[in-house]
Design an enzyme around this catalytic site. Structure first.
Site, PDB file in Angstrom:
ATOM      1  N   ARG A  50       3.511   2.597  12.001  1.00  0.00           N
ATOM      2  CA  ARG A  50       2.106   2.296  11.685  1.00  0.00           C
ATOM      3  C   ARG A  50       1.995   0.913  11.069  1.00  0.00           C
ATOM      4  O   ARG A  50       2.954   0.371  10.511  1.00  0.00           O
ATOM      5  CB  ARG A  50       1.515   3.351  10.744  1.00  0.00           C
ATOM      6  CG  ARG A  50       2.159   3.398   9.360  1.00  0.00           C
ATOM      7  CD  ARG A  50       1.376   2.597   8.320  1.00  0.00           C
ATOM      8  NE  ARG A  50       2.102   2.500   7.073  1.00  0.00           N
ATOM      9  CZ  ARG A  50       2.889   1.489   6.760  1.00  0.00           C
ATOM     10  NH1 ARG A  50       3.090   0.514   7.611  1.00  0.00           N
ATOM     11  NH2 ARG A  50       3.501   1.447   5.583  1.00  0.00           N
ATOM     12  N   HIS A  57      -0.637   0.459  -1.321  1.00  0.00           N
ATOM     13  CA  HIS A  57      -0.136   1.089  -2.552  1.00  0.00           C
ATOM     14  C   HIS A  57      -1.206   1.898  -3.274  1.00  0.00           C
ATOM     15  O   HIS A  57      -1.168   2.009  -4.504  1.00  0.00           O
ATOM     16  CB  HIS A  57       0.428   0.034  -3.511  1.00  0.00           C
ATOM     17  CG  HIS A  57       1.771  -0.491  -3.100  1.00  0.00           C
ATOM     18  ND1 HIS A  57       2.947   0.175  -3.331  1.00  0.00           N
ATOM     19  CD2 HIS A  57       2.121  -1.641  -2.467  1.00  0.00           C
ATOM     20  CE1 HIS A  57       3.963  -0.538  -2.866  1.00  0.00           C
ATOM     21  NE2 HIS A  57       3.480  -1.639  -2.324  1.00  0.00           N
ATOM     22  N   ASP A  59      -2.377   5.018  -1.687  1.00  0.00           N
ATOM     23  CA  ASP A  59      -2.346   6.410  -1.227  1.00  0.00           C
ATOM     24  C   ASP A  59      -1.803   7.319  -2.317  1.00  0.00           C
ATOM     25  O   ASP A  59      -2.313   8.413  -2.544  1.00  0.00           O
ATOM     26  CB  ASP A  59      -1.545   6.551   0.063  1.00  0.00           C
ATOM     27  CG  ASP A  59      -0.136   5.981  -0.004  1.00  0.00           C
ATOM     28  OD1 ASP A  59       0.143   5.150  -0.896  1.00  0.00           O
ATOM     29  OD2 ASP A  59       0.702   6.358   0.848  1.00  0.00           O
ATOM     30  N   GLY A 154       8.181  -2.836   6.786  1.00  0.00           N
ATOM     31  CA  GLY A 154       6.845  -2.409   6.404  1.00  0.00           C
ATOM     32  C   GLY A 154       6.037  -1.750   7.503  1.00  0.00           C
ATOM     33  O   GLY A 154       4.821  -1.595   7.366  1.00  0.00           O
ATOM     34  N   SER A 156       6.937   1.306   8.652  1.00  0.00           N
ATOM     35  CA  SER A 156       7.153   2.741   8.462  1.00  0.00           C
ATOM     36  C   SER A 156       8.179   3.337   9.408  1.00  0.00           C
ATOM     37  O   SER A 156       8.027   4.447   9.894  1.00  0.00           O
ATOM     38  CB  SER A 156       5.824   3.493   8.589  1.00  0.00           C
ATOM     39  OG  SER A 156       5.923   4.790   8.073  1.00  0.00           O
ATOM     40  N   SER A 157       9.270   2.607   9.643  1.00  0.00           N
ATOM     41  CA  SER A 157      10.330   3.141  10.499  1.00  0.00           C
ATOM     42  C   SER A 157      10.957   4.386   9.893  1.00  0.00           C
ATOM     43  O   SER A 157      11.257   5.357  10.607  1.00  0.00           O
ATOM     44  CB  SER A 157      11.403   2.075  10.741  1.00  0.00           C
ATOM     45  OG  SER A 157      11.983   1.652   9.508  1.00  0.00           O
ATOM     46  N   ASP A 201       1.871   6.981   5.443  1.00  0.00           N
ATOM     47  CA  ASP A 201       2.723   6.721   6.600  1.00  0.00           C
ATOM     48  C   ASP A 201       2.840   7.957   7.481  1.00  0.00           C
ATOM     49  O   ASP A 201       2.713   7.890   8.712  1.00  0.00           O
ATOM     50  CB  ASP A 201       4.113   6.296   6.128  1.00  0.00           C
ATOM     51  CG  ASP A 201       4.094   5.049   5.268  1.00  0.00           C
ATOM     52  OD1 ASP A 201       3.053   4.376   5.233  1.00  0.00           O
ATOM     53  OD2 ASP A 201       5.121   4.763   4.631  1.00  0.00           O
TER      54      ASP A 201
END
Length: 504
Positions: A50, A57, A59, A154, A156-157, A201
């Site tokens: 995503r 920062h 969520d 950044g 979201s792997s 994520d």
């Protein structure tokens, strides 16, 4: 009941663009699986990465965010087999094959001190078995992974991998839960590796819809609203540009990511006491207590008949909370020590550490910069609400580009100055991008390196990317060729969420 993960046997509802290219990748994964294990896989689980357009920062503060799923994704081909051993291989030879055995006591060992790629799968495996209440007789699994989400940048792997592992384990064991339950499971699972995330994520990866970004609300309950970008002429486009600075969230957590979580959690506890609501059940029983919970409880008790329209309500409440937070925390602009925070709350430092779970998620800091973190959290949430408002307006003029871009630029300033999660390379690439025609440029993801995202006109994408290649990449990374740069800087559009691909 919730929504089900789509089960598909064709890729036209999963990807747009070159379906032959995507189909070839699935075919190559299937053939590699047969070569590795000697049998056909039962299915392929797919979870995308995503890009967060705005809302960084916050969520884990309980506030809404505005991400979208991207085409790069994690694929895991799976075969359920007799026994309870799990074999995991990777298309990328950099990641050595792993095997582990199910353990009746604890399901699986996850050593947080060893940064091995298999730990992310183990997290999802453990969480999935706990969620489906199958902790006594799980099936064995043969798995082969192919990931196209760049690592530690950044996008979201790691969360895509955990989400994919959760789905793969559930499907192999014959109990694929709803999207909402899978999100909950994936969020909880990732904490087994020591990352105290908030859920953006995982929600984006699992629940995104094609052609839409997602306005994600976490409190009082998870709600995902698809939002399309304005139909401007030329269309809006987003370019992702990797700074090539890696930031492993799990490795740097004690001084970066988890520290920011703890700072906002302590801030919520102090703000609740300041507002005389800390003993209200909504606050006293919350674990964790977030800024959003404090805001909701304060207005529920102080203004019970508030019936303003949603956007006006958000604006009034966030603005008021920002003012109250600044009034409280401005006495310590350089930050609070742990003892000072505990004294304000009339508890011991050890009790405070226990309440904010630093026993599970250790942090290292002499002072907690709660003023700056609160200023970012409340103002960033307000920017998210305004961003959605612009997207849902009927404005398709150039002013739409400017309005959205200004909000993204303000977000980057706040991430840099208040949340301190930028870095010199991110600052530089955003400056170059704005000079090259970007209306809005900001870091995306946890920060401290990784990727940036830029709002541009679609008809200017090619020239924009060429300028960044010349002004940033050729100067800093002259060894990168055109083929390598295709995965470093690229235009993207909203992708669909997670699916299970089955063979005809």
């Amino acid at each position: 009941m919730g929504h089900s993960i789509p089960i598909v046997s064709a890729l036209d509802g999963v990807y747009t663009g070159n379906l032959l290219l995507h189909g070839a990748r699935y075919q190559a994964l299937t053939e590699a699986f047969i070569e590795t294990y000697g049998v056909m896989p039962d299915f392929i689980a797919r979870a995308p990465g995503r890009v967060n357009i705005i809302g960084e920062h916050i969520d884990y503060c309980g506030f809404p965010v505005f991400p979208m799923a991207i085409v790069p994704d994690c694929l895991i081909a799976v075969k359920a087999v007799d026994g309870s051993s799990v074999k995991l291989s990777n298309i990328n030879a950099k990641f050595a094959a792993r095997r582990f055995d199910y353990q009746p006591d604890g399901i699986v060992d996850i050593d947080q001190t060893v940064h091995d790629w298999v730990n992310y799968f183990k997290c999802g495996y453990r969480g999935a078995l706990e969620a489906i209440a199958n902790t006594s007789s799980p099936v064995g699994m043969q798995c082969l992974m192919d990931g196209s989400v760049p690592i530690s940048v950044g996008l979201s792997s790691s969360s895509a991998f955990v989400c994919c592992a959760v789905m793969a384990t559930m499907k192999a064991n014959g109990k694929l839960l709803s999207q909402e339950r899978i999100v909950e499971t994936a969020v909880a699972s990732e904490r087994y590796i020591g990352t105290n995330g908030g859920g953006m994520d995982q929600t984006t990866s699992i629940m995104s819809q094609p052609q839409s970004a997602a306005f994600i609300e976490f409190s009082p309950m998870l709600r995902v609203t698809p939002v399309r970008f304005p139909s401007t002429t030329p269309p809006i486009a987003f370019v992702i540009a990797n700074t090539m600075v890696e930031s492993d969230k799990a490795v740097t957590a004690p001084t970066n990511y988890n520290l920011r979580v703890v700072e906002t959690r302590i801030g919520a506890l102090m703000l609740a006491k300041h507002l005389n609501i800390s003993e209200h059940s909504a606050c006293a029983n919350a674990d964790p207590l977030t800024f959003k919970t404090v805001m909701d409880e304060y207005f529920a008790s102080s203004y019970p008949s508030d019936r303003d329209p949603p956007v006006l309500k958000w604006t009034k409440r966030l603005t008021a909370m920002l003012e109250r937070a600044e009034a409280l925390f401005a006495t310590h602009p350089q930050g609070f020590t742990l003892d000072e925070c505990a004294d304000y709350l009339s508890i011991s430092a050890s009790d405070l550490s226990r309440i904010v779970h630093t026993d599970r998620f250790p942090v290292r800091a002499d002072r907690f910069k709660i003023l700056q973190r609160a200023q970012h959290a409340f103002s960033e949430a307000l920017r998210v609400v305004k961003f959605r408002q612009v997207c849902e307006s009927e404005d398709t003029s150039d002013e739409c580009f400017v309005a959205l871009g200004d909000l993204m630029n303000q977000s980057q300033d706040s991430c840099r100055d208040l949340f301190e999660c930028s870095c010199p390379e991110l600052d530089e690439i955003c400056k170059i991008a704005r000079q090259a025609g970007s209306f809005g440029s900001r870091l995306t993801g946890a920060g401290w390196g990784g990727c940036s995202v830029h709002l541009v006109r679609q008809d200017g994408c090619e020239n924009f990317i060429a300028t960044l290649k010349q002004e940033y990449y050729s100067r800093r990374f002259p060894e990168l060729g055109d083929d390598e740069l295709k995965n470093v800087i690229f235009a993207t559009s909203p992708s669909s969420g997670a699916v299970i691909y089955v063979f005809d």
